[in-house]
Design an enzyme around this catalytic site. Structure first.
Site, short mmCIF file in Angstrom:
data_model
loop_
_atom_site.label_atom_id
_atom_site.label_comp_id
_atom_site.label_asym_id
_atom_site.label_seq_id
_atom_site.Cartn_x
_atom_site.Cartn_y
_atom_site.Cartn_z
N LYS A 18 0.69 1.69 -4.10
CA LYS A 18 -0.81 2.01 -4.26
C LYS A 18 -1.46 3.18 -4.12
O LYS A 18 -1.72 3.89 -5.16
CB LYS A 18 -1.84 0.92 -3.79
CG LYS A 18 -1.20 -0.52 -4.02
CD LYS A 18 -2.23 -1.58 -3.41
CE LYS A 18 -2.34 -1.37 -2.05
NZ LYS A 18 -1.01 -2.19 -1.19
N ARG A 92 -9.72 -7.09 -0.69
CA ARG A 92 -8.57 -7.70 -0.08
C ARG A 92 -8.92 -9.26 0.19
O ARG A 92 -7.93 -9.75 0.50
CB ARG A 92 -8.27 -7.17 1.17
CG ARG A 92 -6.91 -6.13 0.99
CD ARG A 92 -6.78 -5.68 2.54
NE ARG A 92 -5.52 -5.25 2.89
CZ ARG A 92 -5.01 -4.00 2.72
NH1 ARG A 92 -5.82 -3.11 2.05
NH2 ARG A 92 -3.74 -3.63 3.07
N ARG A 131 9.02 4.52 5.50
CA ARG A 131 7.61 5.10 5.62
C ARG A 131 7.39 5.37 7.32
O ARG A 131 6.95 6.40 7.78
CB ARG A 131 6.50 4.50 5.14
CG ARG A 131 5.07 5.20 5.33
CD ARG A 131 4.05 4.36 4.46
NE ARG A 131 3.70 3.13 4.74
CZ ARG A 131 2.91 2.18 4.15
NH1 ARG A 131 2.58 2.46 3.03
NH2 ARG A 131 2.54 1.24 4.65
N ARG A 137 3.44 5.39 11.04
CA ARG A 137 2.27 4.50 11.02
C ARG A 137 2.40 3.33 11.91
O ARG A 137 3.48 2.67 11.98
CB ARG A 137 1.81 4.11 9.76
CG ARG A 137 0.49 4.49 9.11
CD ARG A 137 0.23 4.06 7.65
NE ARG A 137 0.27 2.60 7.65
CZ ARG A 137 -0.16 2.02 6.28
NH1 ARG A 137 -0.33 2.71 5.51
NH2 ARG A 137 -0.68 0.70 6.40
N ARG A 148 1.65 -8.54 7.63
CA ARG A 148 0.74 -8.01 6.59
C ARG A 148 1.20 -8.81 5.18
O ARG A 148 0.45 -8.94 4.54
CB ARG A 148 1.06 -6.76 6.41
CG ARG A 148 0.27 -5.89 7.47
CD ARG A 148 0.82 -4.42 7.92
NE ARG A 148 1.00 -3.52 6.92
CZ ARG A 148 1.66 -2.57 6.78
NH1 ARG A 148 2.54 -2.43 7.48
NH2 ARG A 148 1.69 -1.66 5.78
P1 ADP Z 1 -0.91 -1.42 3.31
O1 ADP Z 1 -1.54 -1.46 1.76
O2 ADP Z 1 0.13 -0.69 3.45
O3 ADP Z 1 -1.09 -2.56 4.50
P2 ADP Z 1 -3.79 -0.02 4.02
O4 ADP Z 1 -3.55 1.44 4.60
O5 ADP Z 1 -4.28 -0.46 2.79
O6 ADP Z 1 -2.02 -0.32 3.76
O7 ADP Z 1 -4.10 -0.99 5.36
C1 ADP Z 1 -3.86 -0.92 6.56
C2 ADP Z 1 -4.70 -2.10 7.31
O8 ADP Z 1 -5.90 -1.64 7.35
C3 ADP Z 1 -4.49 -3.41 6.86
O9 ADP Z 1 -3.33 -4.08 7.49
C4 ADP Z 1 -6.06 -4.01 7.43
O10 ADP Z 1 -5.68 -4.22 8.88
C5 ADP Z 1 -6.76 -2.92 7.27
N1 ADP Z 1 -7.49 -2.88 6.13
C6 ADP Z 1 -7.38 -1.78 4.80
N2 ADP Z 1 -8.19 -2.13 3.97
C7 ADP Z 1 -8.88 -3.31 4.27
C8 ADP Z 1 -9.64 -4.39 3.55
N3 ADP Z 1 -10.08 -3.88 2.40
N4 ADP Z 1 -10.11 -5.35 4.20
C9 ADP Z 1 -9.66 -5.76 5.52
N5 ADP Z 1 -8.83 -4.72 6.12
C10 ADP Z 1 -8.48 -3.72 5.42
#
Ligand code: ADP
Length: 189
Positions: A18, A92, A131, A137, A148
């Site tokens: 994404k 989310r 990654r 990360r 996740r």
């Molecule tokens: P990925 O899509 O690989 O999980 P992100 O960078 O989108 O990576 O998210 C990393 C972490 O940040 C998530 O596992 C969550 O803990 C937190 N996070 C990110 N966006 C949200 C959201 N919209 N609502 C709740 N937690 C979020």
């Protein structure tokens, strides 16, 4: 040239690509990319109050509470003279999606498209482990990756139906090289 409001959303599991696609789409369409994950990681790095709350949750692969996420989104939208945004990693949960709809209704800028990047689970895990080597990360380790993915299926996947019911869902095959996937996205829009 006057641009009109435009709102795109990226749905799809962690590791689907994404973020990569959102960067390119934002540049080509003149949109601001709003990545809640990047914003949260920045807060963690700067050790802000939000970062101290969110960090441990992110390390477990759980979701940060809706109210904290929505505060971020309100601030980002308030900074825009006109809403031209692409959301990456938001919404989310159904609570986040409903709150976004309410915010956008106030601003007169409905969601134009929700792009679902579809990638098989074994490929997602492979990408995230790769990654981990490149970016280091904290949440890209096997245990957290599994969590996740579970959290995605339980809490985020229902949003596919939510946006489908509104007629804005676009399913995109997320397998292939990034350029190819980008062409599919442009074709769908
Ligand atoms: P990925 O899509 O690989 O999980 P992100 O960078 O989108 O990576 O998210 C990393 C972490 O940040 C998530 O596992 C969550 O803990 C937190 N996070 C990110 N966006 C949200 C959201 N919209 N609502 C709740 N937690 C979020």
């Amino acid at each position: 040239m006057s641009a009109s409001p435009m709102v795109l959303i990226f749905l799809g599991p962690p590791g689907a690509g994404k973020g990569t696609q959102a960067v390119r789409l934002a540049a080509d369409l003149g949109l601001v990319k709003i990545s809640t994950g990047d914003i949260l990681r920045d807060h963690v790095a700067r050790d802000t109050e939000l970062g101290r709350k969110a960090g441990p949750i992110m390390e477990r692969g759980e979701l940060v509470p809706d109210d904290l996420i929505l505060a971020i989104i309100r601030e980002e939208l308030a900074a825009m003279p006109e809403v031209r945004a692409i959301f990456d990693g938001f919404p989310r949960t159904s609570g986040q999606a409903e709150a976004l709809d309410a915010l956008l209704a106030e601003l007169g800028a409905p969601v134009n498209a929700a792009l679902l990047l579809e990638v098989p689970e074994d490929e997602l895990v492979r990408r995230m482990l790769k990654r981990a080597e490149l970016e280091g990360r904290a949440d890209d380790n096997e245990t957290t990756i599994r969590r996740r993915l579970e959290v995605y299926h339980q809490q985020t996947r229902p949003l596919v139906d939510y946006y489908d019911a509104r007629g804005v869902l676009k399913r995109i095959d997320g397998l292939g090289d990034p350029g190819q996937i980008y062409c599919r996205i442009r074709g769908a829009l």
